[in-house]
Design a protein around this motif. Structure first.
Motif, mmCIF file in Angstrom:
data_model
loop_
_atom_site.group_PDB
_atom_site.id
_atom_site.type_symbol
_atom_site.label_atom_id
_atom_site.label_comp_id
_atom_site.label_asym_id
_atom_site.label_seq_id
_atom_site.Cartn_x
_atom_site.Cartn_y
_atom_site.Cartn_z
ATOM 1 N N GLY A 70 38.757 32.290 42.006
ATOM 2 C CA GLY A 70 38.108 31.217 41.011
ATOM 3 C C GLY A 70 36.846 31.573 40.824
ATOM 4 O O GLY A 70 36.306 32.346 41.897
ATOM 5 N N ASP B 261 34.871 30.453 31.343
ATOM 6 C CA ASP B 261 36.432 30.257 31.228
ATOM 7 C C ASP B 261 36.718 30.964 30.624
ATOM 8 O O ASP B 261 38.117 31.331 29.738
ATOM 9 C CB ASP B 261 37.138 28.835 30.646
ATOM 10 C CG ASP B 261 36.081 28.639 29.481
ATOM 11 O OD1 ASP B 261 35.551 29.431 28.489
ATOM 12 O OD2 ASP B 261 35.588 27.651 28.489
ATOM 13 N N PHE C 167 37.009 34.528 31.231
ATOM 14 C CA PHE C 167 37.214 35.333 32.400
ATOM 15 C C PHE C 167 39.066 34.416 33.265
ATOM 16 O O PHE C 167 39.355 33.062 33.899
ATOM 17 C CB PHE C 167 36.661 35.673 33.811
ATOM 18 C CG PHE C 167 35.338 36.176 32.872
ATOM 19 C CD1 PHE C 167 35.402 37.744 32.672
ATOM 20 C CD2 PHE C 167 34.296 35.709 32.454
ATOM 21 C CE1 PHE C 167 34.354 38.139 32.063
ATOM 22 C CE2 PHE C 167 33.368 36.006 32.066
ATOM 23 C CZ PHE C 167 33.658 37.261 31.399
ATOM 24 N N ALA C 168 39.728 35.310 33.712
ATOM 25 C CA ALA C 168 41.260 35.144 34.888
ATOM 26 C C ALA C 168 40.754 34.987 35.642
ATOM 27 O O ALA C 168 39.353 35.110 36.110
ATOM 28 C CB ALA C 168 41.856 35.998 34.664
ATOM 29 N N PRO C 169 41.207 33.951 36.344
ATOM 30 C CA PRO C 169 40.677 33.635 38.168
ATOM 31 C C PRO C 169 39.994 34.963 39.383
ATOM 32 O O PRO C 169 39.088 34.625 38.981
ATOM 33 C CB PRO C 169 42.172 32.494 38.591
ATOM 34 C CG PRO C 169 42.488 31.602 37.015
ATOM 35 C CD PRO C 169 42.447 33.204 36.099
ATOM 36 N N GLU C 170 40.472 35.549 38.923
ATOM 37 C CA GLU C 170 40.581 36.862 39.572
ATOM 38 C C GLU C 170 38.750 37.016 39.343
ATOM 39 O O GLU C 170 38.163 37.166 39.982
ATOM 40 C CB GLU C 170 41.348 37.800 39.731
ATOM 41 C CG GLU C 170 42.899 37.628 40.309
ATOM 42 C CD GLU C 170 43.768 36.794 39.799
ATOM 43 O OE1 GLU C 170 43.582 36.624 38.470
ATOM 44 O OE2 GLU C 170 44.603 35.881 40.733
ATOM 45 N N GLN D 264 36.829 35.625 37.563
ATOM 46 C CA GLN D 264 35.506 34.995 37.609
ATOM 47 C C GLN D 264 35.512 34.676 39.402
ATOM 48 O O GLN D 264 33.701 34.663 39.641
ATOM 49 C CB GLN D 264 36.257 32.930 37.650
ATOM 50 C CG GLN D 264 36.019 32.568 36.201
ATOM 51 C CD GLN D 264 37.209 31.675 35.666
ATOM 52 O OE1 GLN D 264 37.526 31.222 37.214
ATOM 53 N NE2 GLN D 264 37.732 31.227 34.777
ATOM 54 N N GLU E 239 41.115 38.719 46.452
ATOM 55 C CA GLU E 239 40.830 39.172 45.994
ATOM 56 C C GLU E 239 41.127 40.261 45.324
ATOM 57 O O GLU E 239 41.252 41.118 44.631
ATOM 58 C CB GLU E 239 39.683 38.017 44.481
ATOM 59 C CG GLU E 239 40.425 37.021 44.753
ATOM 60 C CD GLU E 239 39.532 36.173 45.267
ATOM 61 O OE1 GLU E 239 39.160 36.406 46.286
ATOM 62 O OE2 GLU E 239 39.880 34.817 45.337
#
Length: 144
Positions: free
Chosen positions: A5, A23, A25-28, A30, A117
């Motif tokens: 994130g 928000d 984007f997906a956490p990865e 981000q 990640e």
């Protein structure tokens, strides 16, 4: 252990340096954008500008620019050491010196191996006015 994130700066502002909302984007993803923003902040800062972090940032680039192309290797080593010290999500970094893109003084490709990640690659370009610009080339999230 770090979590996927955005970093603190992005969580506070709600967006990345390019203005896009976190928000979107997906956490990865981000994490990749947050690392990009932090690296760009570090590379656009000059050493001794922050009294409490005197080694944060890069030395004066005018000396590097004056001695090009020989000084490109010195800058590459300085970038690697500085980023490993001030970007805690980096496990390792591989920096390749490239032919400068039009209008740039120096160009690098940085392969940043993140602790959790995966891998993200950036085109890194140093402009004549002393600014550094990063462009995300690609990212590979870990599948663990």
């Amino acid at each position: 252990m770090t979590r996927a994130g955005p970093g603190l700066f992005e969580r506070i502002t709600g967006h990345f340096s390019d203005g896009r909302a976190i928000d979107e984007f997906a956490p990865e993803a981000q994490t990749f954008y947050s690392v990009r923003d932090n690296i760009q902040r570090i590379l656009n800062s000059r050493r001794k500008a922050l009294a409490h972090l005197p080694r944060y940032g890069l030395d004066d680039l005018s000396e590097i620019y004056r001695h090009l192309p020989a000084s490109a290797h010195r800058l590459r080593n300085e970038i690697e050491a500085t980023l490993l010290e001030y970007e805690p999500r980096l496990r390792s970094i591989d920096i390749e010196i490239n032919e400068p893109e039009p209008g740039m003084l120096l160009s690098f490709t940085m392969a940043c191996h993140l602790r959790r990640e995966g891998l993200v690659r950036f085109g890194t370009h140093f402009t004549p006015d002393g600014r550094t610009r990063l462009r995300m080339l690609n990212s590979i999230a870990d599948e663990d």
